[in-house]
Design a protein around this motif. Structure first.
Motif, PDB file in Angstrom:
ATOM      1  N   LEU A 156       4.608   6.093   1.728  1.00  0.00           N
ATOM      2  CA  LEU A 156       3.890   4.968   1.145  1.00  0.00           C
ATOM      3  C   LEU A 156       2.452   5.411   0.874  1.00  0.00           C
ATOM      4  CD1 LEU A 156       4.047   1.897   0.465  1.00  0.00           C
ATOM      5  CD2 LEU A 156       3.232   1.465   2.792  1.00  0.00           C
ATOM      6  N   ALA A 157       1.934   5.074  -0.302  1.00  0.00           N
ATOM      7  CA  ALA A 157       0.577   5.486  -0.656  1.00  0.00           C
ATOM      8  C   ALA A 157      -0.434   4.966   0.372  1.00  0.00           C
ATOM      9  CB  ALA A 157       0.216   4.952  -2.038  1.00  0.00           C
ATOM     10  N   ILE A 158      -1.490   5.724   0.566  1.00  0.00           N
ATOM     11  CA  ILE A 158      -2.495   5.359   1.565  1.00  0.00           C
ATOM     12  C   ILE A 158      -3.151   4.012   1.227  1.00  0.00           C
ATOM     13  CG2 ILE A 158      -4.455   6.535   0.460  1.00  0.00           C
ATOM     14  CD1 ILE A 158      -5.222   7.448   3.366  1.00  0.00           C
ATOM     15  N   HIS A 159      -3.109   3.628  -0.044  1.00  0.00           N
ATOM     16  CA  HIS A 159      -3.703   2.351  -0.445  1.00  0.00           C
ATOM     17  C   HIS A 159      -2.954   1.157   0.130  1.00  0.00           C
ATOM     18  CE1 HIS A 159      -4.339   5.508  -3.446  1.00  0.00           C
ATOM     19  NE2 HIS A 159      -5.564   5.009  -3.558  1.00  0.00           N
ATOM     20  N   MET A 160      -1.684   1.369   0.526  1.00  0.00           N
ATOM     21  CA  MET A 160      -0.903   0.318   1.181  1.00  0.00           C
ATOM     22  C   MET A 160      -0.751   0.573   2.679  1.00  0.00           C
ATOM     23  SD  MET A 160       0.443   1.196  -1.951  1.00  0.00           S
ATOM     24  CE  MET A 160       1.006   0.425  -3.499  1.00  0.00           C
ATOM     25  N   ASN A 161      -1.269   1.671   3.144  1.00  0.00           N
ATOM     26  CA  ASN A 161      -1.135   2.037   4.557  1.00  0.00           C
ATOM     27  C   ASN A 161      -2.441   2.686   5.009  1.00  0.00           C
ATOM     28  OD1 ASN A 161      -0.083   2.550   7.082  1.00  0.00           O
ATOM     29  ND2 ASN A 161       1.271   4.210   6.428  1.00  0.00           N
ATOM     30  N   ARG A 162      -3.501   1.887   5.011  1.00  0.00           N
ATOM     31  CA  ARG A 162      -4.849   2.404   5.207  1.00  0.00           C
ATOM     32  C   ARG A 162      -5.073   3.056   6.571  1.00  0.00           C
ATOM     33  NH1 ARG A 162      -7.941   3.306   0.717  1.00  0.00           N
ATOM     34  NH2 ARG A 162      -7.759   1.572  -0.775  1.00  0.00           N
ATOM     35  N   SER A 163      -4.287   2.693   7.571  1.00  0.00           N
ATOM     36  CA  SER A 163      -4.518   3.202   8.928  1.00  0.00           C
ATOM     37  C   SER A 163      -3.659   4.410   9.270  1.00  0.00           C
ATOM     38  CB  SER A 163      -4.265   2.094   9.952  1.00  0.00           C
ATOM     39  OG  SER A 163      -2.904   1.683   9.913  1.00  0.00           O
TER      40      SER A 163
END
Length: 434
Positions: free
Chosen positions: A155-162
């Motif tokens: 999942l792209a970091i933009h949807m999984n910021r942590s």
């Protein structure tokens, strides 16, 4: 043969063995030139001193042996044990599903893989299918997709910021399905998947009854490091130990001068506890040793005498010290890549090593000119286990647990040291020639 040549052979062996079923087939191919005779468990065995034999059970476990010129009651069995399986994913029976036009395959987790390492890799399938042949008889066939077929995109970091703070966490039921096709509106996922199996197997989809399919990484093994002193591949745990045991046994001097009966026993299902008819907790090895005794006309007491003089080296990989994570290791028991085989000890018998077996292995290392290391796990962390305690208890024979040090155990991409593999082959040769 140099250490690097041994590891090149190992990498070729691993790359030909993307599943436990393929690993056994690779071992069969390797021994073909050495006059080993395949024995059938349903037939009566007739064995000759100096003879070379092997037995396969359910296509993914194999026991090879060279019948020594001395009676087993007088010299015992010298056994090297390892396992053919590695942690990963296995394909479910009703595997294929579709969501918004994307076909996915459902998986079950096999053993204890590092799940995050499967993300963004070029994955494919290999294993065994069971099918009905033209006469209606049940038959089996190895299958392998030689191209990247599957993927687990992150999942792209933009949807999984942590993700960089908390680590990649994947829900075992919902987030491990592997993407494999984009379907049109009238295509159904399961028939589409069956058509792919038909294509790779050369067998009609309606004939295919069931399968054992493992997910594997299509990237081949390689050397790495400034001096090419390390190597990386999948399934180093524990195909490296299988390869080392096999190379030690196939030495011409050892094959032609075996006094004791020499055995290599490579089991499936170690990663899930060994409790199966083909695992180390089953009867496979004890059945083979018992039948050797029967075929060589040993009485029951002689069989017991043979086992009392036997020794098992349980060869499984060990945890090399990782300098980025020093707190994960016992400070007094750090072991290092390219510094020699590791003797693994645990007071609660997660490993089978004890003082006598340890001393004997140290002697074999010294006689082979091979360094050795000692490992004990941190007391506040759960310790893994091996086939050693299981097979040793079942057979009633002395055993030791040893292995080459490695990094990233249970990752889809593991690493180890070139020199250690050569060291392990040398000490196992010394063991077989003792």
């Amino acid at each position: 043969m140099t250490a690097k040549q041994h590891v090149k052979q190992l990498l070729d062996f691993i790359d030909k063995s993307p599943s436990p079923w393929h690993a056994v087939a690779s071992i069969e191919a390797a021994i073909e030139a050495f006059q080993f005779v395949r024995l059938n468990e349903t037939a009566k065995w007739q064995l000759q001193a100096g003879g070379r034999y092997y037995v396969v059970r359910d296509d993914s476990s194999i026991v090879l042996f060279v019948l020594g010129h001395k009676a087993p009651a007088e010299s015992g069995f010298k056994i090297v044990g390892a396992h053919t399986d590695s942690p990963g994913f296995r394909i479910r029976p009703n595997a294929a599903t579709v969501s918004d036009g994307i076909a996915r395959l459902g998986v079950e987790i096999y053993g204890g893989p590092i799940l995050a390492t499967f993300a963004d890799r070029d994955l494919s399938l290999a294993g065994r299918i069971s099918y009905s042949d033209e006469k209606g008889n049940l038959a089996y066939k190895l299958v392998r997709f030689d191209r990247p077929l599957l993927r687990l995109p992150n999942l792209a970091i933009h949807m999984n910021r942590s993700v960089n703070e908390d680590g990649l966490k994947l829900h075992k039921q919902n987030e491990l399905l592997l993407l494999f096709a984009q379907l049109t509106g009238d295509q159904l996922p399961q028939p589409y998947f069956m058509a792919l199996l038909e294509q790779v197997a050369g067998i009609g989809a309606t004939q295919i009854l069931s399968w054992d399919l493992a997910v594997y990484d299509t990237q081949k093994g390689t050397f790495w490091g400034a001096n090419q002193e390390f190597y990386a591949d999948s399934q180093i745990d524990n195909l490296a130990s299988c390869h080392a045991g096999l190379q030690a046994l196939l030495d011409d001097t050892i094959l032609n001068n075996a006094g004791s009966t020499l055995v290599c026993a490579f089991f499936d299902h170690e990663e899930i506890g060994s409790e199966s008819h083909i695992g180390a907790g089953g009867s496979f090895l004890s059945d083979v040793l018992q039948r050797i005794s029967i075929a060589t006309s040993l009485e029951r007491e002689d069989t017991a005498r043979a086992l009392a003089q036997s020794f098992l080296i349980s060869a499984d990989m060990a945890h090399a010290y990782h300098p980025n994570f020093p707190s994960s290791y016992d400070a007094d028991h750090k072991v290092f890549v390219n510094k020699g085989p590791v003797i693994k000890s645990n007071a609660n018998r997660r490993y089978s090593s004890e003082s006598v077996s340890t001393a004997r292995f140290i002697q074999w290392c010294e006689e082979a000119g091979v360094p050795h290391q000692r490992y004990s796990h941190r007391s506040d962390l759960p310790c893994g286990s091996t086939i050693g305690p299981i097979a040793s208890a079942k057979l009633g024979i002395r055993s030791i647990d040893v292995g080459c040090p490695m990094w990233a155990m249970h990752s889809i991409r593991e690493s180890a040291g070139v020199q250690d593999h050569d060291y392990m082959i040398k000490v196992l040769k010394r063991f077989f020639s003792d």
